[in-house]
Design a protein around this motif. Sequence first.
Motif, PDB file in Angstrom:
ATOM      1  N   SER A 151     -59.028  42.034  71.854  1.00  0.00           N
ATOM      2  CA  SER A 151     -58.154  42.403  70.740  1.00  0.00           C
ATOM      3  C   SER A 151     -58.922  42.973  69.554  1.00  0.00           C
ATOM      4  CB  SER A 151     -57.347  41.180  70.279  1.00  0.00           C
ATOM      5  OG  SER A 151     -56.446  40.765  71.273  1.00  0.00           O
ATOM      6  N   ARG A 176     -62.310  33.260  72.022  1.00  0.00           N
ATOM      7  CA  ARG A 176     -61.820  33.109  70.645  1.00  0.00           C
ATOM      8  C   ARG A 176     -61.618  34.458  69.971  1.00  0.00           C
ATOM      9  NH1 ARG A 176     -65.270  28.158  67.861  1.00  0.00           N
ATOM     10  NH2 ARG A 176     -64.464  26.461  69.163  1.00  0.00           N
ATOM     11  N   ASP A 178     -60.585  37.139  71.257  1.00  0.00           N
ATOM     12  CA  ASP A 178     -59.389  37.830  71.745  1.00  0.00           C
ATOM     13  C   ASP A 178     -58.139  37.440  70.966  1.00  0.00           C
ATOM     14  OD1 ASP A 178     -58.448  39.780  73.524  1.00  0.00           O
ATOM     15  OD2 ASP A 178     -57.618  38.263  74.863  1.00  0.00           O
ATOM     16  N   LYS A 179     -58.251  36.431  70.122  1.00  0.00           N
ATOM     17  CA  LYS A 179     -57.120  35.998  69.302  1.00  0.00           C
ATOM     18  C   LYS A 179     -57.085  36.701  67.943  1.00  0.00           C
ATOM     19  CE  LYS A 179     -57.163  31.381  71.398  1.00  0.00           C
ATOM     20  NZ  LYS A 179     -57.296  29.910  71.142  1.00  0.00           N
ATOM     21  N   SER A 181     -56.248  39.587  65.975  1.00  0.00           N
ATOM     22  CA  SER A 181     -55.417  40.777  66.129  1.00  0.00           C
ATOM     23  C   SER A 181     -55.217  41.557  64.833  1.00  0.00           C
ATOM     24  CB  SER A 181     -54.048  40.391  66.705  1.00  0.00           C
ATOM     25  OG  SER A 181     -53.404  39.434  65.875  1.00  0.00           O
TER      26      SER A 181
END
Length: 277
Positions: A151, A176, A178-179, A181
């Motif tokens: 992300s 972590r 990838d969270k 955004s």
Amino acid sequence: MFISKDFIFMELHKTGCTQIRHILMELLDGELVGGHNQACSDLFNQKRIFLGSIRDPWEWYTSLWAHGCDHKGAIFNSVTKSRPVKLNLLHWRNNPYSAFLTLVLSRSKHPQEWLDTYADVNDVEGFRTWLSMMHSPKYSMDLREGYGANSVSKNAGLLTYRYLKLFCTKSGNLKRLDKLSSFKQIKQYDSEHCFINRFIRNEHLEHDLFLALEDSSVNISDEEKTNILLSEKRNTSSKKHGTRHYYDRQSEKLIAKREKLIIEKFGYLAPSLKSSR
């Protein structure tokens, strides 16, 4: 990664880390453990000082591209190779899904397009095309390292991704990232998780490194300083022009947006602003 009794140096690509590593090896007793790898949790059980290096993002991208023009570097090899990597049979048996993803994600889908941008280290338009591709979702999977699928890539460039991965995330905790955004979440994550005690800026590398070591009671003689300052720089490219030469307004703004975390945290100025002061 260089590990000594009192220090751990985390190596962020193209920020002078090769030079810093050699200096530390001259001044301290320690060992090299991997290269641009993340820190394991057990390294935090002892009271060591974590060192990290950083660089002006606009300069970082010109250096990364010029390195590729010399047909060197992990990014050049990733984006210009059309053949998938070979995996051993044990990898397929133990984790077939992971092995399949590795094969798929290791294959550049646009090798010739990338090669075209690396044709001439003096080609301004080649650099700007390459820079646009580096920040385009169409080409992000070619970069590998998990960047395109993460992300973070939607809101930040490769430099910020590597910074967060090496300086703010312990080994095994990559999910972590990838969270994250939004830029707000990226900035908060850095504020809460960055474990680097002292940053060494590439722009005045030796000065920052000497200061960090001396503040931790490492004695460096004048002779040692002189020898280090006169030593040949390592891992340089064939680029002849300065950073300002390669950027126009559009490409300059692209980096200002994509590497906002690094620029704001360390107070870096765009090339056009530096040249006008």
